[in-house]
Structures are given as structure tokens and as C-alpha cells.
Design a protein around this motif. Structure first.
Motif, PDB file in Angstrom:
ATOM      1  N   GLU A 241     -14.044  -1.127 -83.999  1.00 17.31           N
ATOM      2  CA  GLU A 241     -13.786  -0.448 -85.271  1.00 17.31           C
ATOM      3  C   GLU A 241     -14.450   0.923 -85.323  1.00 17.31           C
ATOM      4  O   GLU A 241     -13.987   1.826 -86.024  1.00 17.31           O
ATOM      5  CB  GLU A 241     -14.276  -1.316 -86.428  1.00 17.31           C
ATOM      6  CG  GLU A 241     -13.366  -2.510 -86.700  1.00 17.31           C
ATOM      7  CD  GLU A 241     -13.949  -3.467 -87.715  1.00 17.31           C
ATOM      8  OE1 GLU A 241     -15.133  -3.265 -88.106  1.00 17.31           O
ATOM      9  OE2 GLU A 241     -13.251  -4.409 -88.122  1.00 17.31           O
TER      10      GLU A 241
ATOM     11  N   ARG B 210      -6.508  -2.801 -80.856  1.00 17.39           N
ATOM     12  CA  ARG B 210      -7.857  -3.373 -80.925  1.00 17.39           C
ATOM     13  C   ARG B 210      -7.835  -4.876 -80.651  1.00 17.39           C
ATOM     14  O   ARG B 210      -8.685  -5.407 -79.952  1.00 17.39           O
ATOM     15  CB  ARG B 210      -8.477  -3.085 -82.293  1.00 17.39           C
ATOM     16  CG  ARG B 210      -8.862  -1.628 -82.519  1.00 17.39           C
ATOM     17  CD  ARG B 210      -9.641  -1.464 -83.817  1.00 17.39           C
ATOM     18  NE  ARG B 210     -10.113  -0.101 -83.990  1.00 17.39           N
ATOM     19  CZ  ARG B 210      -9.477   0.831 -84.682  1.00 17.39           C
ATOM     20  NH1 ARG B 210      -8.315   0.532 -85.283  1.00 17.39           N
ATOM     21  NH2 ARG B 210      -9.969   2.055 -84.795  1.00 17.39           N
ATOM     22  N   GLN B 211      -6.831  -5.560 -81.215  1.00 16.61           N
ATOM     23  CA  GLN B 211      -6.722  -6.999 -80.998  1.00 16.61           C
ATOM     24  C   GLN B 211      -6.505  -7.299 -79.515  1.00 16.61           C
ATOM     25  O   GLN B 211      -7.085  -8.242 -78.966  1.00 16.61           O
ATOM     26  CB  GLN B 211      -5.572  -7.567 -81.827  1.00 16.61           C
ATOM     27  CG  GLN B 211      -5.421  -9.082 -81.705  1.00 16.61           C
ATOM     28  CD  GLN B 211      -4.329  -9.615 -82.608  1.00 16.61           C
ATOM     29  OE1 GLN B 211      -3.627  -8.855 -83.282  1.00 16.61           O
ATOM     30  NE2 GLN B 211      -4.178 -10.930 -82.627  1.00 16.61           N
TER      31      GLN B 211
ATOM     32  N   ARG C  57      -4.414  -1.449 -84.913  1.00 16.39           N
ATOM     33  CA  ARG C  57      -4.966  -2.800 -85.059  1.00 16.39           C
ATOM     34  C   ARG C  57      -4.528  -3.698 -83.914  1.00 16.39           C
ATOM     35  O   ARG C  57      -5.312  -4.496 -83.385  1.00 16.39           O
ATOM     36  CB  ARG C  57      -4.545  -3.407 -86.403  1.00 16.39           C
ATOM     37  CG  ARG C  57      -5.317  -2.850 -87.607  1.00 16.39           C
ATOM     38  CD  ARG C  57      -5.074  -3.690 -88.847  1.00 16.39           C
ATOM     39  NE  ARG C  57      -3.680  -3.686 -89.253  1.00 16.39           N
ATOM     40  CZ  ARG C  57      -3.128  -2.769 -90.040  1.00 16.39           C
ATOM     41  NH1 ARG C  57      -3.856  -1.753 -90.497  1.00 16.39           N
ATOM     42  NH2 ARG C  57      -1.851  -2.838 -90.379  1.00 16.39           N
TER      43      ARG C  57
ATOM     44  N   TRP D 159     -15.188  -6.746 -82.203  1.00 21.02           N
ATOM     45  CA  TRP D 159     -14.430  -6.097 -83.276  1.00 21.02           C
ATOM     46  C   TRP D 159     -15.246  -4.974 -83.911  1.00 21.02           C
ATOM     47  O   TRP D 159     -14.722  -3.880 -84.186  1.00 21.02           O
ATOM     48  CB  TRP D 159     -14.033  -7.116 -84.343  1.00 21.02           C
ATOM     49  CG  TRP D 159     -12.712  -7.779 -84.097  1.00 21.02           C
ATOM     50  CD1 TRP D 159     -12.479  -9.061 -83.724  1.00 21.02           C
ATOM     51  CD2 TRP D 159     -11.418  -7.153 -84.189  1.00 21.02           C
ATOM     52  NE1 TRP D 159     -11.132  -9.288 -83.580  1.00 21.02           N
ATOM     53  CE2 TRP D 159     -10.445  -8.134 -83.876  1.00 21.02           C
ATOM     54  CE3 TRP D 159     -10.991  -5.873 -84.521  1.00 21.02           C
ATOM     55  CZ2 TRP D 159      -9.085  -7.867 -83.872  1.00 21.02           C
ATOM     56  CZ3 TRP D 159      -9.626  -5.604 -84.525  1.00 21.02           C
ATOM     57  CH2 TRP D 159      -8.698  -6.592 -84.201  1.00 21.02           C
TER      58      TRP D 159
END
Length: 213
Positions: free
Chosen positions: A109, A136-137, A133, A105
Motif C-alpha cells: 500500500e 497488489r493482490q 488493487r 499488504w
């Protein structure tokens, strides 16, 4: 169990040189799951009178770990071989997996993602952030590199004879985007087993990471 038997050469035709490691004190650490499970590869085998669980449990002492080892074949009530959610059963594995996900993570980021929607598309202002988001997940879940496991019978030379063998889940399409990276062992830990006539450290895979081949 007593002192390790005297070292001797491996029998002719033995494919894996690790098969004779327990005939003497190994000169190099054993690779994970490389020790032979065939009783024919060892000079001595225990007799039934030597396999009293209470005495062996006292010899192993605090090294006995119910997560990694079992004295009898682990099975469900319906007779099928037991399969477990490893992170729910082992605090150490759960903490290690959590640290790896947090590391992923942090790296994501700091990654500049491409614009997901063109300017003036009429979408709510918070939508691009939500999509970023979720992207990214998705990347974190893809690169999480979970462990799989299977219970293996090591045979009468070892006690406990049932040991959990773990491996990196490396199913398609890989763990990276674009594809090309795979889940590989990232950490080994040692559990302690009794062997006739040796006490040995037994390496097992404790964590995986996404890396190039």
C-alpha cells in the motif's frame, strides 16, 4: 523410556553427524528433520512390550498434538497418503500466515505503482484503481510462501513415529517480481516426542518468508 544412554562416537561411514545426536545429550539444538530415522544409529531399540500406546500417551501428556504427529500412518479411505490444507487444520499456522499477508499488504500500500493506463485512454476513472488493487493482490499471493507437508515415519525409536514434516513451497518462478527471491523458513517451533531412551524437543518449520538466497 528412561534416561538417555551414554554418549559414544558415531559409527564410521556415517554421512550426517546428526545421526548420533540421541546417543547422548546434544550439545547444540537439532536442526529441523536432521535426526536419523535408522534404528541402527541408536544403541537401544524398544521391545514390543515397551510400545503400549496408552502408557506412551500418558508419558507424552498434553504435548501430544494431532496436527503434527500420529501413532499410525495417516491415510485416506482410498489408501492414498493424506495431504492436507495446513492453514485450515492449524489455527497457529493460519494466524501466522495471516499476519504475514497483512504485512505484505501494508508494504504494498505504501508502494507507488507505475501508471497502468495512459492519460486520455477513455477508460472509466475507477479502472486504474481496480487494476492497481489486482496487481497488489497478485504480488501478495506470489509472495505468500505457503507451507507444504508430508507425513514421515521416524521409525521405532520415536513415538509417535509418524510426524508431519513441513517445508516452504518453492516452486518456480519464485516468490518475487522481478524474480530472484525464494521462500525460506522464517520461524521454527518445537513439538515434543518420546525417543528411546530420551525425551526430546523436535524442531519443525512453522512459517516461511520471501527473501534473497
Amino acid at each position: 523410556p528412561g534416561p538417555c544412554p551414554e554418549s559414544r562416537d558415531p559409527p564410521s561411514g556415517t554421512a550426517d553427524p546428526a545421526a548420533h545426536l540421541l546417543r547422548g545429550r546434544p550439545s547444540a539444538p537439532a536442526r529441523p528433520y536432521s535426526l536419523s530415522r535408522s534404528p541402527e544409529d541408536y544403541r537401544y531399540s524398544p521391545k514390543p512390550r515397551h510400545l503400549k500406546p496408552g502408557r506412551l500417551r500418558r508419558l507424552l501428556g498434553s504435548a501430544f498434538d494431532r496436527f503434527w504427529m500420529a501413532t499410525e500412518e495417516p491415510r485416506r479411505l482410498n489408501g492414498s497418503l493424506l495431504e492436507d490444507d495446513l492453514e485450515s487444520l492449524s489455527r497457529d499456522l493460519a494466524e501466522g500466515a495471516g499476519r504475514y499477508r497483512r504485512k505484505l499488504w501494508r508494504e504494498l500500500e505504501g508502494l507507488e505503482l507505475p501508471t497502468l493506463l495512459p492519460p486520455g485512454s477513455g477508460s472509466p476513472p475507477e479502472l486504474p484503481g481496480t487494476l492497481a488493487r489486482r496487481l497488489r493482490q497478485w504480488l501478495v499471493e506470489r509472495a505468500a510462501c505457503r507451507l507444504t507437508s508430508a507425513w514421515v515415519d521416524l521409525g521405532p525409536v520415536f513415538w509417535p513415529r509418524w510426524v508431519r514434516h513441513t517445508a516452504c513451497d518453492d516452486g518456480p518462478p519464485g516468490c518475487s517480481w522481478p524474480p530472484g527471491m525464494t521462500c525460506r523458513p522464517a520461524q521454527l517451533t518445537h513439538i515434543k516426542l518420546l525417543a528411546w531412551h530420551c525425551w526430546i524437543p523436535y524442531p519443525v518449520v512453522a512459517a516461511c518468508k520471501c527473501s534473497c538466497r
